[in-house]
Write an enzyme that holds these catalytic residues in place. Structure first.
Site, PDB file in Angstrom:
ATOM      1  N   ASP A  98       0.865  -1.175   0.000  1.00 27.22           N
ATOM      2  CA  ASP A  98       0.000   0.000   0.000  1.00 27.22           C
ATOM      3  C   ASP A  98       0.905   1.229   0.000  1.00 27.22           C
ATOM      4  OD1 ASP A  98      -2.051   1.862   0.365  1.00 27.22           O
ATOM      5  OD2 ASP A  98      -3.139   0.567   1.761  1.00 27.22           O
ATOM      6  N   ASP A 197      -2.872   4.776  -2.678  1.00 25.30           N
ATOM      7  CA  ASP A 197      -3.799   5.519  -1.826  1.00 25.30           C
ATOM      8  C   ASP A 197      -4.169   6.857  -2.468  1.00 25.30           C
ATOM      9  OD1 ASP A 197      -5.023   5.776   0.933  1.00 25.30           O
ATOM     10  OD2 ASP A 197      -3.730   7.554   0.933  1.00 25.30           O
ATOM     11  N   GLU A 239      -6.922   3.901  -5.509  1.00 20.23           N
ATOM     12  CA  GLU A 239      -8.090   4.330  -4.739  1.00 20.23           C
ATOM     13  C   GLU A 239      -8.606   5.616  -5.377  1.00 20.23           C
ATOM     14  OE1 GLU A 239      -9.375   5.513  -0.166  1.00 20.23           O
ATOM     15  OE2 GLU A 239      -7.352   5.971  -0.890  1.00 20.23           O
ATOM     16  N   HIS A 314     -10.360  -1.041   5.030  1.00 18.42           N
ATOM     17  CA  HIS A 314      -9.968  -0.471   6.319  1.00 18.42           C
ATOM     18  C   HIS A 314     -10.623   0.874   6.613  1.00 18.42           C
ATOM     19  CE1 HIS A 314      -7.473   1.390   3.296  1.00 18.42           C
ATOM     20  NE2 HIS A 314      -7.199   2.360   4.145  1.00 18.42           N
ATOM     21  N   ASP A 315     -11.207   1.509   5.595  1.00 19.48           N
ATOM     22  CA  ASP A 315     -11.850   2.811   5.770  1.00 19.48           C
ATOM     23  C   ASP A 315     -13.369   2.724   5.858  1.00 19.48           C
ATOM     24  OD1 ASP A 315      -9.587   4.433   5.803  1.00 19.48           O
ATOM     25  OD2 ASP A 315      -9.532   4.654   3.627  1.00 19.48           O
TER      26      ASP A 315
END
Length: 535
Positions: A98, A197, A239, A314-315
């Protein structure tokens, strides 16, 4: 259609801090992941996406990188990481890193140097402006909060997130080359690709109020492709909260030479009021969900690009809690959503714990929270009870409570005290129970993963919508020269009748027992039925 391993893969996201703690300090680590590689292989995973493991002060739990080349000591060291890559390979699992390329931590060496003076070569690695240059922005609360003043320099620096996460200046070619060099370092370590990200923010133009999808975004990504990705069969997924189908094509079509996939969030954005943030939740409209899913299946050219299939990360809140079902329908609803992940066209991404049916947490007091975003919401709210209820529905900590491995103390996650409270339901929901139950969500995942791995239809087969069904039912065919799957998914909490005969002999996947046959069939709330026909 060009075949690639990442088109056929099943990817599993690990939030390392909460996955498995090997040394009893209450924080998950790399050795803890290594211990669970047999579990991941049993599940059928092909690649593991690791949330950031770089050195970080953990203001945003790793999404504020202080050193891209160093492992966070809480997780281990580079030797541990190299061991993970090597041992994962023995389990036929690739490691996906990531990367946070939009900003760094304010503790990063670059930013520390940047603050030493305007003539420092690192100063231009970030976005700086004199007060008179951003006078209009400083007069408005929203834009004012994106700038932080450094008195010794007499300048402001720009940050879309926390002031301790300064944005990088992608207009600086030297800075970009430093990032590409770092990415190639990790490729040489043997990683199978990258999750990027908030990558749609790197082309920003703050002087003109442009923060997303800036004019230089795609030129930057093409440059990155040539510097890092070209000639390598890497999974590269961005993302991109802003991406619709039109924008996605720019990223992922092969002739674009940018990324292999993007995470698009249109299905998940249906869980909040249109035009509002996530703290304005609504129940997902089944008809709108159907429309969005069909659009992504029919309006992308899968000969040119590829799609991701995911419900959580995770968000986000937990998959099992997404449809706001009561306990009676929770398991059926999650199995239905999981079925769509594996029978629609694209690469499934599973978030840790979703395969166990882990659900959201009832956060009853602010002391239970760790996520800065949620803590800030509660602190600023005049109605703490309502704020905590919203956090329990939509807060990021729902996804970050530790994996529930068994019914021992701390759910088998650690022998110490977990960095965040374990969900109290671990006695009822844990891997030990799930693995032993043939009808569990875990074994449902295993079954679907096995079917996908063995099926050319589900890897590259055609997609065709079945139209003559109720508006709340998503029905489609997947087919190739070997045969076909016919899929019916009731997206609603009400029973819906379809004018199709269901043959028990042909059903290969279902989330309810089949109790009727005939010219029509009554789909129960959230029922999933899949028939297989061989040519």
């Amino acid at each position: 259609m060009t075949k690639h391993w990442w088109k056929e893969a099943v990817v599993y996201q690990i939030y390392p801090r909460s996955f498995n703690d090997s040394n009893g300090d209450g924080i998950g680590d790399i050795q803890g992941i290594i211990q669970k590689l047999p579990y991941l292989e049993k599940l059928g995973i092909d690649a593991v996406w690791l949330s950031p493991i770089y050195k970080s002060p953990n203001i945003d739990y790793g999404y504020d990188v202080a050193d891209y080349y160093e492992i966070n000591p809480e997780y281990g060291n580079m030797t541990d990481f190299e061991e993970l890559v090597a041992k994962a390979k023995k389990h036929q699992i690739k490691i996906i890193m990531d990367l946070v390329l939009n900003h760094t931590s304010s503790e990063h060496k670059w930013f520390k140097e940047a603050k030493k003076g305007t003539d420092n070569p690192y100063h231009d690695y970030y976005i700086w402006r004199k007060p008179e240059q951003i006078k209009a922005q400083l007069e408005h609360e929203w834009t004012r909060n994106q700038w932080t003043f450094v008195p010794e320099l007499g300048q402001y620096y720009f940050h879309l997130f926390d002031y301790r996460q300064p944005d990088l200046n992608w207009n600086n070619p030297q800075m970009r080359q430093e990032l590409y060099k770092m990415m190639n370092f990790w490729v040489e370590k043997g990683v199978g690709g990258f999750r990027l990200d908030v990558i749609d923010l790197i082309g920003k133009d703050p002087d003109h109020g442009v923060t997303v999808n800036g004019p230089k975004l795609h030129p930057y990504l093409k440059e990155m492709y040539e510097a890092v990705f070209a000639g390598k069969d890497l999974l590269t997924v961005g993302e991109t909260w802003s991406a619709g189908i039109k924008e996605a094509k720019q990223y992922i079509y092969e002739n674009s030479h940018e990324l292999t996939m993007v995470f698009e969030f249109q299905p998940l954005l249906l869980s909040q009021k249109r035009g509002m943030d996530k703290w304005h939740p609504v129940r997902i409209n089944p008809q709108l969900l159907k429309k969005v899913l069909l659009n992504w299946q029919t309006k992308l050219d899968y000969e040119q690009g590829w799609n991701t299939l995911f419900w959580s990360n995770h968000d986000l809140a937990r998959t099992a809690s997404l449809l706001k079902t009561n306990d009676r329908h929770r398991i059926a609803a999650q199995k239905m959503l999981v079925g769509l992940q594996f029978f629609l066209k694209g690469t499934p991404f599973i978030y840790q714990g979703d395969e166990l049916g882990m659900i959201n947490v009832n956060f009853s007091k602010i002391e239970m929270l760790r996520d800065p975003e949620s803590i800030d919401l509660v602190k600023k709210s005049d109605d703490k009870k309502t704020a905590l209820r919203l956090v329990s529905q939509k807060g990021r900590d729902n996804a970050r409570t530790p994996m529930q491995w068994n019914n021992s103390s701390q759910a088998g996650f650690t022998t110490g005290k977990s960095w965040i409270d374990i969900n109290p339901n671990f006695l009822q929901i844990n891997a030990q129970i799930e693995e032993a139950d043939p009808n569990s969500i875990f074994n449902f995942y295993r079954k679907l993963i096995a079917i996908k791995k063995q099926s050319s239809i589900l890897k590259y087969g055609d997609f065709e919508e079945i139209n003559d069904v109720p508006a709340e039912v998503l029905a489609f065919m997947r087919s190739d020269e070997t045969g076909s799957y016919r899929v019916f998914a009731n997206l609603s909490r009400k029973a819906k009748r379809i004018n199709y005969h269901i043959s028990r002999k042909k059903v290969v996947v279902q989330n309810y027992p089949i109790k009727e046959t005939g010219a029509t069939y009554l789909l129960k709330p959230y029922e999933l039925l899949v028939e297989k026909t061989y040519n």
